[in-house]
Enzyme design. Sequence first.
Site, PDB file in Angstrom:
ATOM      1  N   GLU A  93      -4.090  17.838   6.391  1.00  0.00           N
ATOM      2  CA  GLU A  93      -2.964  17.484   5.795  1.00  0.00           C
ATOM      3  C   GLU A  93      -2.584  18.425   4.559  1.00  0.00           C
ATOM      4  OE1 GLU A  93      -3.883  13.311   5.210  1.00  0.00           O
ATOM      5  OE2 GLU A  93      -3.526  13.684   2.968  1.00  0.00           O
ATOM      6  N   CYS A 106       0.127  21.139  -2.440  1.00  0.00           N
ATOM      7  CA  CYS A 106      -1.374  21.033  -2.282  1.00  0.00           C
ATOM      8  C   CYS A 106      -2.114  21.208  -0.946  1.00  0.00           C
ATOM      9  CB  CYS A 106      -1.648  19.493  -2.667  1.00  0.00           C
ATOM     10  SG  CYS A 106      -3.044  18.806  -2.764  1.00  0.00           S
ATOM     11  N   CYS A 113     -14.974  16.403   4.503  1.00  0.00           N
ATOM     12  CA  CYS A 113     -15.585  17.021   3.300  1.00  0.00           C
ATOM     13  C   CYS A 113     -16.806  16.393   3.397  1.00  0.00           C
ATOM     14  CB  CYS A 113     -14.785  16.556   2.013  1.00  0.00           C
ATOM     15  SG  CYS A 113     -15.561  16.845   0.707  1.00  0.00           S
ATOM     16  N   CYS A 117     -17.669  11.437  -2.186  1.00  0.00           N
ATOM     17  CA  CYS A 117     -17.017  10.659  -3.360  1.00  0.00           C
ATOM     18  C   CYS A 117     -16.592   9.589  -2.749  1.00  0.00           C
ATOM     19  CB  CYS A 117     -15.931  11.672  -3.972  1.00  0.00           C
ATOM     20  SG  CYS A 117     -16.389  13.114  -4.485  1.00  0.00           S
ATOM     21  N   CYS A 120     -12.630   8.475  -2.048  1.00  0.00           N
ATOM     22  CA  CYS A 120     -11.953   9.295  -1.228  1.00  0.00           C
ATOM     23  C   CYS A 120     -12.031   9.105   0.151  1.00  0.00           C
ATOM     24  CB  CYS A 120     -12.630  10.700  -1.450  1.00  0.00           C
ATOM     25  SG  CYS A 120     -11.712  12.266  -0.834  1.00  0.00           S
ATOM     26  N   CYS A 334      -5.000  10.955  -0.685  1.00  0.00           N
ATOM     27  CA  CYS A 334      -5.547  12.313  -0.017  1.00  0.00           C
ATOM     28  C   CYS A 334      -6.280  11.927   1.280  1.00  0.00           C
ATOM     29  CB  CYS A 334      -6.156  13.026  -1.076  1.00  0.00           C
ATOM     30  SG  CYS A 334      -7.482  14.228  -0.321  1.00  0.00           S
TER      31      CYS A 334
HETATM   32  S1  SF4 Z   1     -12.490  13.950  -3.862  1.00  0.00           S
HETATM   33 FE1  SF4 Z   1     -12.892  13.885  -1.554  1.00  0.00          FE
HETATM   34  S2  SF4 Z   1     -12.263  15.793  -0.774  1.00  0.00           S
HETATM   35 FE2  SF4 Z   1     -12.674  16.134  -3.115  1.00  0.00          FE
HETATM   36  S3  SF4 Z   1     -14.703  16.588  -3.240  1.00  0.00           S
HETATM   37 FE3  SF4 Z   1     -14.841  14.353  -3.200  1.00  0.00          FE
HETATM   38  S4  SF4 Z   1     -15.033  13.842  -1.259  1.00  0.00           S
HETATM   39 FE4  SF4 Z   1     -14.347  15.721  -1.115  1.00  0.00          FE
END
Ligand code: SF4
Length: 355
Positions: A93, A106, A113, A117, A120, A334
């Site tokens: 996206e 963006c 990923c 985190c 996220c 996100c």
């Molecule tokens: S915020 Fe989400 S996309 Fe960004 S590095 Fe951390 S886990 Fe990965």
Amino acid sequence: MNTRDIKSMEIEELKELMADLGEKPFRAAQIYEWLHKRLAEDYEEMTNLSKSLRQKLKENYPIVSLKPLEIQTSKIDGTQKYLFCLPDGNVIESVLMKYEHGNSVCISSQAGCRMGCRFCASTIGGLTRSLLPSEMLDQVYSIQNLSKERVSNVVVMGTGEPLDNYENLLRFIQILTGEGGLHISQRNVTVSTCGLVPEIRKLAREKLQITLAISLHAPNDEKRRELMPIARKYQMEELLDACREYLQITHRRITFEYSLVKGVNDSPEDAKELAGQIKGMNCHVNLIPVNPIKERSFVKSAKEAVEKFKIKLEKYGINVTIRREMGSDIDGACGQLRKRFIEKERSENEGIFGY
Ligand code: SF4
């Protein structure tokens, strides 16, 4: 790099390709212009090339072009979220945000990923793969083509850790900001990292004028480790040292992203500790009231707590802004649009195959 991915080629590589194909060098500039300035999606548009060259290229050098699967538009501020399908069927996206100073896109740098985190949505299914330069470029190009809006700013802050896809990211920046393409100023490109220390030090030496944004999200190691697994690998001191080195070499002000989570990192003491950590650095703190995701129990800080946090930081002489929420009426956080799509696909397949 995939040697047949023509949209990821820099001009010198295109010249070599033309030589290999027995074509004149000026053809390289023509093709480059079609791909990166006129944003052509098909060789048929390249009418100043001979039919035989177009045919040869079509057969051997497919143009990476993303397919829009869904576009959501905010009724509040016109923000648009795009769900794109990559040539191999993966989905990513991207977001178009309209500001007074211009349009900002963006983009995602990876499908999924692996950084984990805790706040996220993008990391819940792990990393599928990194994106090619062409796939990063085409998020900007497709959005410009579809929206008919000129893009002036690009932030690499969507799904993925850009510095975990280092070489492709660099190539993307060179093509995006180079003279023969959209020629977006490097100063209008922001790369956001969760804090990969060796790559930050390496990036400092690339002599780019981009803005580096660091996802800090905590005032100390203990709290940071709760939110971000990467903090177990690199301590905050090491990370801030790398930032100082980045500043010293590039003279570009650093942005620290700080997502405020109620009761976790949003107290006045946290603000004081944070101010102490970054004191004296040429930096700017961007406060983000965290977007809740259903898999985690994090709660967004109250408006008053955000305001108090900001005032406290300012008291210590830190430059602060509160990130304006864009597109809050569409799949906000996100990675959520992509995640919802993948879940829907999976449940439909389960329905079909009965497992
Ligand atoms: S915020 Fe989400 S996309 Fe960004 S590095 Fe951390 S886990 Fe990965």
